[in-house]
Structures are given as structure tokens and as C-alpha cells.
Design an enzyme around this catalytic site. Structure first.
Site, short mmCIF file in Angstrom:
data_model
loop_
_atom_site.label_atom_id
_atom_site.label_comp_id
_atom_site.label_asym_id
_atom_site.label_seq_id
_atom_site.Cartn_x
_atom_site.Cartn_y
_atom_site.Cartn_z
N HIS A 5 0.83 -1.21 0.00
CA HIS A 5 0.00 0.00 0.00
C HIS A 5 0.86 1.26 0.00
CE1 HIS A 5 -3.67 -2.28 0.57
NE2 HIS A 5 -4.34 -1.16 0.42
N LYS A 20 -10.44 -7.81 7.54
CA LYS A 20 -11.19 -8.08 8.77
C LYS A 20 -10.92 -6.94 9.74
CE LYS A 20 -7.65 -10.74 11.19
NZ LYS A 20 -7.46 -10.06 12.47
#
Lengths: 287, 184
Positions: free
Chosen positions: B38, B103
Site C-alpha cells: 500500500h 477483517k
């Protein structure tokens, strides 16, 4: 003096790692089946079904239950009358860990704190492990191992309460840790609570408490009652499986205290909470 | 609680019909990226350089799988905790990212970006890594192989089971689910 071969320890550790990262601990499996039966929320029930199906696939294919195969944690009790031949016990644990993770196709999850670089070729594959040694009477070596994932470790907390906070303060602290964690540590959970000793030792005890079999009672009736009370309080939070809302959030609370009894400094009440996700990977061997 | 089968890339109309709590079976291409990947993607955007894959309608899965055994497509591949990607996600959403799978909780900025640019955050079951691996039909490292488990992989998935956690209307399944079952 009993003699144990270095290679035998390496092999035992390697095998224990590969088996326990692919086979859900029987006590956790039983607790999850129970939770599946009791869960009232439909979505959490569906999540629990996936978790149980996953355990079945992992077992059949010897495939890791979770991709986070953890930092390797060891609690080692070394008998006073046993000697390791061919190398040191510490080196054997390192070598067994590296072999287990590499040959078991497990993830190398250790990295440099600041550069975040994976140093598996420099330091070793998933090395170093965390090891706590203790010396005990006898001629055996007892090794407890856990693959401790990052998600549940990240929400674990330690504090030192004022003595006046007492049991009520402990319950509130644990409940807050579980509440703040919400879905992140992969509930349903086992909660290890270390009480007493020093700031750091409470944390060690909270981790070791996770090795106790789910469903066993604390031998101290007062602590057994406290465990049940904390569990009940945490389950009121409604977090549910993977935080999607439900009744089954905490499967068990395990308390460990500074022995003998439950001791600490006159000015302190140290409390630590180590959270264990549903993918509990714990094992022990005696050599 | 509705159930949908969706194919990637996702379009606005796919995202608009989804509500927090819906179950979705995703098929098509999904890209993997964790913290390190990222950071690199956002660095490329800031430098005005081309990304290793097209963000338009893309779905990113936050996962760092175990190494595959010989003959396997992928090792175990469950979701990692998503908040670590929160500082980067809004920039990617602004540039066309439509779905994220992970999650755990997201921050306000990510939830706002999902509302503003019509994107959705899906929750997969953490620890269901061997089961999820069965839904992955092919895997190919397309960028940053030196990152090992954190490299960007192009996955072909079939009926990957996920739940809508944050929809494009600002709803949050974690909050709603908990409120429903909380006891005072």
C-alpha cells in the site's frame, strides 16, 4: 544425569510446529462446536460454521489453519538432571523453529521493527522465537509452544491498577480491552489474564494462561468464580464471531497468578490481558 | 440480509445495491496488498507514476498468504486486520478502487471515502485461511516479489465468501451487529 540429543529436540520441535499449525487444538475445536450450538445470531453462526469447516480442510490437507502462523512462543521447563548433547537447548529450539516453519510451508512473519524488512535469509526463517526458560527438579525437558498471531496480540494490554481497584477493577479492565478490540482479534476468543507479580511478569502469566485447556477450572475456587464472571461480562458486549454481532464472544477466561497463591507488591495490582483468537495453536511435549 | 453473486471489476450499480450484513460471493480478479505494498502504491500515485494494476473497479484483498506447497495454487490465505491500510485506502478509493476485503474496523476517513466515491468494505472470516484458499483458482505475483508474502498478487477467485461490513451509505455491520446483541 540424563542425556538428550540435540537433534532429537530439533526434530520434536519441528514436528510439533507442523502438526499444531494445521490441526486445531482439540479443546478449541470442542469449544467452537459448543459455541456454534449456542450462538443466537444467524450471521455469527454462519461465521462459526466457516471456522469449523476450515479446521476440517486444514486437518485433511495439513494446510495451515490461518496464514498468520505467528511468532513462535516457547515456555520451557528444564529438569536439573538433564543435559543436552551436541549443542545448546536454545540453539535446538531455534533450529527446530526454522525447520518447522520452512519445511511446513508456514509463513515467515518476523521483520525488522523499523525498516519492516523480512530478514529470513539473514536472521533465519521466522526467527527469532520468544523463549521463557525455567529450571525445575527432575530429568525431563517440557516444551510448550504457541503460534501467536499478530491480530490478537495487537489488542492485548497490561496495566498496574491501584490496589483499591480490586476484583471490580480487574473485571472492568478486561472488559474494556475486549470491548475496544471488537472484531479485530478474530473472536470468539480465549482471554488469558495475568494477575500479580510485576508489570512484566503479569504479561508473561497472561500469555502462559492461554496454554490451559479450555473447559478446565482454575484450582482456586475464588479465581474460578472470577473467570466465570469476567466471561459473562464480556459476553454481554454482543461482539460475536468475527465481530459481526452475537452472543458467543469469549469462550473461556484463564487467570494465572504469581505463585504461591496470588502475590504482588504491597503498592501494586498488576493486570495483563493476552487475547487469543479462535485459531488457537498450542502444543506441548515432554522429552 | 441478502445474498449476491458478483463479478469483478465492480461497477457503481453493484456497490449501490449492497447493504451492511449482505453476503456476497465474489468471482473474477482480486489483487492482494498489505501494508508495504500500500505504501508503495500511494508513493507511485504521489509521484504521478503508473500503478502495477488498473484501480478502476478493482477489489483489493488484504492478505499475506503462506507459501504454497509444490502443486498448490496458493497457501493458506485468510484476511489480515484492515486498520493498518486505513491511511492509504481513501487515496486508492478516490482513484477508482471499489472493494476492499479484510477483517476488523475501519476508520472514519475510509467509511467517508466509501460513501463519497461509492466503494464497499467486505469482511472475510479471519482464520478461515484453508477454506478461503479453495476459492482461489490462480495466483500470480505482479509486483514487488521481494516483499515475499506482502507482494502484490493477481488472484482469480470463484465464489469467495464475504460479508458487507461498510456499505456506500455509511452503515457499519460491526456497530449494528453489536448493538443488536449487547446486554446492559
Amino acid at each position: 544425569m540424563r542425556v538428550v540429543k540435540y537433534e532429537d529436540i530439533v526434530k520434536a520441535i519441528r514436528d510439533m510446529i507442523i502438526y499444531s499449525t494445521t490441526h486445531l487444538a482439540p479443546d478449541m475445536k470442542k469449544a467452537l462446536e459448543e459455541a456454534y450450538k449456542n450462538e443466537k445470531s444467524e450471521v455469527s453462526k454462519a461465521v462459526l460454521k466457516q471456522i469449523l469447516d476450515n479446521a476440517k480442510i486444514a486437518e485433511e490437507e495439513w494446510k495451515p489453519l490461518c496464514q498468520d502462523t505467528g511468532l513462535a512462543i516457547f515456555f520451557v521447563k528444564v529438569g536439573e538432571d538433564v543435559k543436552v548433547e551436541g549443542g545448546s537447548l536454545k540453539d535446538a529450539i531455534y533450529e527446530g523453529t526454522e525447520k518447522g516453519y520452512k519445511e511446513g510451508y508456514l509463513r515467515a512473519s518476523t521483520c525488522d521493527c523499523f525498516t519492516r524488512a523480512n530478514l529470513k535469509d539473514k536472521i533465519g526463517y521466522n526467527l527469532p522465537p520468544v523463549i521463557y526458560f525455567d529450571i525445575v527438579p527432575g530429568d525431563k525437558i517440557e516444551i510448550e509452544y504457541a503460534a501467536k498471531g499478530g491480530g490478537s496480540e495487537n489488542v492485548s494490554r497490561a496495566t498496574v491498577l491501584a490496589p483499591a481497584a480490586g476484583k471490580k477493577g480487574i473485571i472492568e479492565f478486561v472488559k474494556k480491552v475486549i470491548s475496544d478490540a471488537g472484531p479485530n482479534p478474530c473472536p470468539p476468543l480465549v482471554v488469558g489474564v495475568g494477575i500479580g507479580g510485576s508489570f512484566d511478569y503479569a504479561a508473561v502469566m497472561s500469555k502462559h494462561a492461554l496454554f490451559r485447556d479450555i473447559g478446565t477450572k482454575n484450582p482456586d475456587p475464588e479465581l474460578a468464580e472470577l473467570e466465570e464472571e469476567i466471561k459473562k461480562e464480556c459476553n454481554k458486549l454482543g461482539i460475536g464471531a468475527m465481530g459481526m454481532g452475537g452472543t458467543e464472544t469469549v469462550l473461556a477466561v484463564h487467570i494465572e497468578t504469581f505463585q504461591p497463591g496470588r502475590m504482588c507488591h504491597i503498592a501494586s495490582l498488576p493486570v495483563a490481558v493476552n487475547v487469543q483468537c479462535h485459531s488457537s495453536r498450542h502444543a506441548h511435549i515432554t522429552i | 440480509m441478502a445474498e449476491y453473486k458478483l463479478r469483478t471489476p465492480l461497477r457503481n450499480e453493484d456497490v449501490e445495491k449492497l447493504k451492511a450484513g449482505d453476503i456476497v460471493y465474489l468471482s473474477g480478479v482480486v489483487y492482494t496488498a498489505r501494508d508495504a505494498a500500500h505504501k508503495r502504491l500511494v508513493d507511485l500515485i504521489n509521484e504521478g507514476k503508473e500503478l502495477p494494476f488498473d484501480l478502476e473497479g478493482a477489489v483489493i484483498y488484504y492478505v499475506g498468504p503462506t507459501p504454497p506447497k509444490p502443486g498448490e495454487v496458493i497457501g493458506s490465505a485468510g484476511p489480515t486486520t484492515s486498520y493498518r491500510m486505513d491511511p492509504y485506502a481513501p487515496i486508492l478509493i478516490e482513484r477508482g478502487l471499489k472493494g476492499m476485503i479484510g477483517k476488523g474496523k475501519r476508520n472514519k476517513e475510509v467509511i467517508e471515502a466509501c460513501k463519497k466515491h461509492k466503494a464497499v468494505y467486505f469482511g472475510a472470516v479471519g482464520g478461515a485461511a484453508a477454506l478461503i484458499a479453495k476459492a482461489i483458482k490462480s495466483a500470480e505475483v505482479i509486483a514487488y516479489p521481494e516483499l515475499g508474502p506482502e507482494a502484490i498478487r493477481k488472484l482469480e477467485v470463484e465464489d469467495f465468501p464475504v460479508v458487507v461490513v461498510n456499505d456506500c451509505y455509511g452503515n457499519d455491520l460491526y456497530e449494528e451487529g453489536r448493538k443488536k446483541w449487547e446486554q446492559q
